[in-house]
Write a protein that holds these residues in place. Structure first.
Motif, PDB file in Angstrom:
ATOM      1  N   UNK A 300      20.513  22.329  45.678  1.00 44.44           N
ATOM      2  CA  UNK A 300      19.858  21.475  44.686  1.00 44.44           C
ATOM      3  C   UNK A 300      20.882  20.679  43.887  1.00 44.44           C
ATOM      4  N   UNK A 301      21.983  21.327  43.510  1.00 47.02           N
ATOM      5  CA  UNK A 301      23.021  20.641  42.730  1.00 47.02           C
ATOM      6  C   UNK A 301      23.676  19.528  43.537  1.00 47.02           C
ATOM      7  N   UNK A 302      23.792  19.699  44.858  1.00 52.81           N
ATOM      8  CA  UNK A 302      24.424  18.680  45.697  1.00 52.81           C
ATOM      9  C   UNK A 302      23.583  17.410  45.776  1.00 52.81           C
ATOM     10  N   UNK A 303      22.285  17.536  45.536  1.00 58.22           N
ATOM     11  CA  UNK A 303      21.404  16.357  45.580  1.00 58.22           C
ATOM     12  C   UNK A 303      21.577  15.466  44.353  1.00 58.22           C
ATOM     13  N   UNK A 304      22.034  16.037  43.249  1.00 58.17           N
ATOM     14  CA  UNK A 304      22.006  15.314  41.973  1.00 58.17           C
ATOM     15  C   UNK A 304      22.959  14.127  41.892  1.00 58.17           C
ATOM     16  N   UNK A 305      24.227  14.221  42.372  1.00 57.20           N
ATOM     17  CA  UNK A 305      25.107  13.053  42.256  1.00 57.20           C
ATOM     18  C   UNK A 305      24.553  11.803  42.921  1.00 57.20           C
ATOM     19  N   UNK A 306      23.937  11.954  44.103  1.00 57.85           N
ATOM     20  CA  UNK A 306      23.377  10.788  44.778  1.00 57.85           C
ATOM     21  C   UNK A 306      22.190  10.227  43.999  1.00 57.85           C
ATOM     22  N   UNK A 307      21.333  11.115  43.468  1.00 56.35           N
ATOM     23  CA  UNK A 307      20.215  10.642  42.661  1.00 56.35           C
ATOM     24  C   UNK A 307      20.718   9.913  41.420  1.00 56.35           C
ATOM     25  N   UNK A 308      21.763  10.458  40.789  1.00 52.85           N
ATOM     26  CA  UNK A 308      22.308   9.820  39.587  1.00 52.85           C
ATOM     27  C   UNK A 308      22.896   8.457  39.904  1.00 52.85           C
ATOM     28  N   UNK A 309      23.515   8.319  41.088  1.00 53.82           N
ATOM     29  CA  UNK A 309      24.083   7.025  41.461  1.00 53.82           C
ATOM     30  C   UNK A 309      23.012   5.966  41.670  1.00 53.82           C
ATOM     31  N   UNK A 310      21.765   6.392  41.879  1.00 52.61           N
ATOM     32  CA  UNK A 310      20.652   5.452  42.035  1.00 52.61           C
ATOM     33  C   UNK A 310      19.889   5.255  40.725  1.00 52.61           C
ATOM     34  N   UNK A 311      20.416   5.814  39.641  1.00 53.49           N
ATOM     35  CA  UNK A 311      19.824   5.553  38.331  1.00 53.49           C
ATOM     36  C   UNK A 311      18.914   6.639  37.801  1.00 53.49           C
ATOM     37  N   UNK A 312      18.779   7.751  38.494  1.00 59.45           N
ATOM     38  CA  UNK A 312      17.945   8.837  37.994  1.00 59.45           C
ATOM     39  C   UNK A 312      18.684   9.589  36.884  1.00 59.45           C
ATOM     40  N   UNK A 313      17.940  10.001  35.880  1.00 56.67           N
ATOM     41  CA  UNK A 313      18.499  10.804  34.796  1.00 56.67           C
ATOM     42  C   UNK A 313      18.391  12.272  35.191  1.00 56.67           C
ATOM     43  N   UNK A 314      19.493  12.837  35.639  1.00 52.75           N
ATOM     44  CA  UNK A 314      19.479  14.208  36.169  1.00 52.75           C
ATOM     45  C   UNK A 314      20.199  15.185  35.245  1.00 52.75           C
ATOM     46  N   UNK A 315      20.582  14.730  34.058  1.00 58.86           N
ATOM     47  CA  UNK A 315      21.371  15.595  33.169  1.00 58.86           C
ATOM     48  C   UNK A 315      20.624  16.870  32.812  1.00 58.86           C
ATOM     49  N   UNK A 316      19.317  16.747  32.500  1.00 59.58           N
ATOM     50  CA  UNK A 316      18.552  17.928  32.097  1.00 59.58           C
ATOM     51  C   UNK A 316      18.432  18.910  33.260  1.00 59.58           C
ATOM     52  N   UNK A 317      18.103  18.392  34.456  1.00 52.79           N
ATOM     53  CA  UNK A 317      17.975  19.264  35.635  1.00 52.79           C
ATOM     54  C   UNK A 317      19.317  19.906  35.951  1.00 52.79           C
ATOM     55  N   UNK A 318      20.383  19.105  35.882  1.00 55.40           N
ATOM     56  CA  UNK A 318      21.710  19.629  36.192  1.00 55.40           C
ATOM     57  C   UNK A 318      22.119  20.727  35.213  1.00 55.40           C
ATOM     58  N   UNK A 319      21.900  20.493  33.924  1.00 52.10           N
ATOM     59  CA  UNK A 319      22.273  21.505  32.928  1.00 52.10           C
ATOM     60  C   UNK A 319      21.460  22.783  33.120  1.00 52.10           C
ATOM     61  N   UNK A 320      20.169  22.609  33.462  1.00 57.21           N
ATOM     62  CA  UNK A 320      19.334  23.799  33.710  1.00 57.21           C
ATOM     63  C   UNK A 320      19.849  24.586  34.921  1.00 57.21           C
ATOM     64  N   UNK A 321      20.142  23.871  36.012  1.00 53.98           N
ATOM     65  CA  UNK A 321      20.619  24.541  37.221  1.00 53.98           C
ATOM     66  C   UNK A 321      21.952  25.230  36.976  1.00 53.98           C
ATOM     67  N   UNK A 322      22.870  24.550  36.287  1.00 53.18           N
ATOM     68  CA  UNK A 322      24.174  25.152  36.014  1.00 53.18           C
ATOM     69  C   UNK A 322      24.038  26.383  35.123  1.00 53.18           C
ATOM     70  N   UNK A 323      23.139  26.296  34.120  1.00 54.83           N
ATOM     71  CA  UNK A 323      22.930  27.443  33.245  1.00 54.83           C
ATOM     72  C   UNK A 323      22.288  28.605  34.006  1.00 54.83           C
ATOM     73  N   UNK A 324      21.299  28.292  34.875  1.00 61.17           N
ATOM     74  CA  UNK A 324      20.681  29.345  35.680  1.00 61.17           C
ATOM     75  C   UNK A 324      21.694  29.937  36.656  1.00 61.17           C
ATOM     76  N   UNK A 325      22.532  29.085  37.222  1.00 62.13           N
ATOM     77  CA  UNK A 325      23.583  29.569  38.122  1.00 62.13           C
ATOM     78  C   UNK A 325      24.532  30.507  37.385  1.00 62.13           C
ATOM     79  N   UNK A 326      24.889  30.108  36.158  1.00 59.96           N
ATOM     80  CA  UNK A 326      25.760  30.959  35.348  1.00 59.96           C
ATOM     81  C   UNK A 326      25.083  32.288  35.036  1.00 59.96           C
ATOM     82  N   UNK A 327      23.781  32.234  34.711  1.00 65.39           N
ATOM     83  CA  UNK A 327      23.053  33.452  34.388  1.00 65.39           C
ATOM     84  C   UNK A 327      22.935  34.363  35.604  1.00 65.39           C
ATOM     85  N   UNK A 328      22.705  33.765  36.798  1.00 71.94           N
ATOM     86  CA  UNK A 328      22.607  34.574  38.017  1.00 71.94           C
ATOM     87  C   UNK A 328      23.940  35.245  38.317  1.00 71.94           C
ATOM     88  N   UNK A 329      25.041  34.490  38.156  1.00 64.84           N
ATOM     89  CA  UNK A 329      26.360  35.086  38.380  1.00 64.84           C
ATOM     90  C   UNK A 329      26.608  36.205  37.374  1.00 64.84           C
TER      91      UNK A 329
END
Length: 417
Positions: A300-329
């Motif tokens: 899911x995280x790998x999809x975000x840079x390409x979406x962001x390059x096309x103008x999508x606002x992915x900051x909220x999704x990215x921060x959620x995924x990174x935080x969930x990833x941190x919590x899982x670890x």
């Protein structure tokens, strides 16, 4: 830059940077100074800054964009509005403003104001495109010019508003005349936000009598800004995607600029593909469980840079995924520690059983030894008693022996004459 204001552009300071080339021209983007030039009063025109944009990334989306820019294209961050105006700024028609658009601030003039108080929508004629786009108060700020090392606020621009509005009206007249005949002159626009009562809701319905302005606003509020993709407006697939809950919760305005490099026949399909990718990423993110595998989150995280390059606002999704990833670890680390603790408990429990068994045996041995001790003490006391008796007898016998020896000596000695 005057020597007195050199600290405004020191290393690691946040500034706003413009450009005189490409689509960045005319916009101001927040950046961090990485390498300021040394102070120079002789050749100020040759002074350049190395900056790192805070909201723009390289083409592949892997890292923030860095660029060396002229001093004339760098200015400090504009001052914030007064404390009593920060919560809800109010703008009027013909106010010169900056609008936050495409990750930067662009100059425009307020041409129309809709709604009341917190529900106000501002139609702004952008200077660089000569078209109107609708914004909320939070996306606007009063325009200031950095002149002579100080901020200056321009006066209202009636001329710009009227000229740009007239030009835009003529342009839209030919494009929307047939559509007007179909719909009539009374149309409705839907805006994401709060209901008229002030409570949180899905949309507001605002009646607009001026159909030419309405058509312009309707086009400009589409979730894409690439002129080569305007035909998507009539796509039933697009309308379906826009109706999905993910787009209702997280409205998007992708620009799809990278698709300009693709063949025309592929652009619309790729644009819809990216929109569905965004929907799927948001949907899959919301379905993630605490036991989700790391590979799913990485995907899911790998999809975000390409979406962001096309103008999508992915900051909220990215921060959620990174935080969930941190919590899982963190959870995995805690579970590993828990397993080790459980293993130690099991080992200690087994060892405790052996110790208890040995302790019981030792207690029994101690009991036997206590009995033996008591017997030996008794035997020792009896033996001491017998020794004492024997010593007493020995003393008496020695006394008798001495008496006998004495008497014998007396008898053996004859009396002398």
């Amino acid at each position: 830059m005057s020597p007195g204001n050199i600290d405004l552009f020191a290393k690691d300071t946040l500034v706003e940077v413009s450009s005189d080339e490409g689509w960045l021209s005319g916009g101001w983007f927040v950046a961090k100074v990485l390498d300021p030039p040394p102070p120079s009063t002789t050749t100020p025109g040759k002074m350049k800054f190395l900056v790192e944009y805070q909201n723009l990334r390289c083409h592949d989306g892997s890292k923030l964009l860095r660029k060396r820019v002229d001093i004339k294209l760098v200015r400090p961050l504009p001052p914030p509005p007064p404390n009593d105006e920060q919560e809800q700024q109010r703008f009027e028609v013909n106010d010169v403003v900056d609008v936050y658009h495409n990750n930067g601030w662009w100059v425009g003039v307020v041409s129309k104001v809709w709604g009341e108080e917190e529900q106000r929508i501002y139609s702004v004629l952008l200077e660089n495109t000569s078209r109107a786009i609708n914004f909320r108060s939070s996306e606007l700020r009063f325009h200031l010019d950095w002149v002579g090392d100080k901020w200056i606020q321009p006066q209202k621009q009636n001329k710009m508003s009227s000229e740009v509005g007239e030009k835009r009206g003529k342009q839209m007249e030919a494009e929307t005349s047939s559509e007007k005949r179909k719909r009539g002159t009374h149309v409705k626009l839907l805006f994401k936000g709060k209901e008229c009562g002030g409570a949180e809701g899905s949309v507001d319905k605002i009646d607009v009598e001026d159909s030419s302005t309405t058509e312009a606003a309707a086009v400009d509020n589409m979730p894409y800004e690439n002129q080569n993709l305007r035909s998507l407006e009539s796509s039933p697939v697009l309308r379906f995607i826009q109706s999905l809950e993910e787009f209702q919760l997280m409205p998007q305005k992708p620009h799809f600029r990278p698709l300009d490099e693709c063949e025309v026949v592929y652009r619309e399909g790729l644009a819809l593909k990216h929109m569905m990718t965004f929907v799927n990423v948001v949907k899959e993110t919301s379905k993630l469980q605490v036991n989700a595998s790391g590979s799913i989150m990485d995907s899911l995280l790998k999809c975000l840079p390409e979406l962001e390059s096309h103008g999508f606002d992915v900051k909220d999704v990215q921060s959620r995924l990174l935080e969930m990833q941190r919590m899982i670890k963190s959870l995995e680390h805690l579970q590993t520690k828990l397993e080790k603790v459980k293993c130690d408990i099991k080992m200690r429990t087994h060892e405790g059983t052996n110790i208890n068994a040995e302790l019981i045996d030792t207690i029994e041995e101690i009991k036997v030894l206590e009995k033996k001790k008591a017997r030996l003490i008794s035997m020792n006391e009896e033996n001491d008693y017998e020794i004492a008796k024997l010593k007493s007898s020995d003393s008496s016998l020695n006394e008798h022996i001495q008496n006998v020896e004495h008497n014998f000596a007396i008898l053996a000695t004859f009396p002398r004459r």
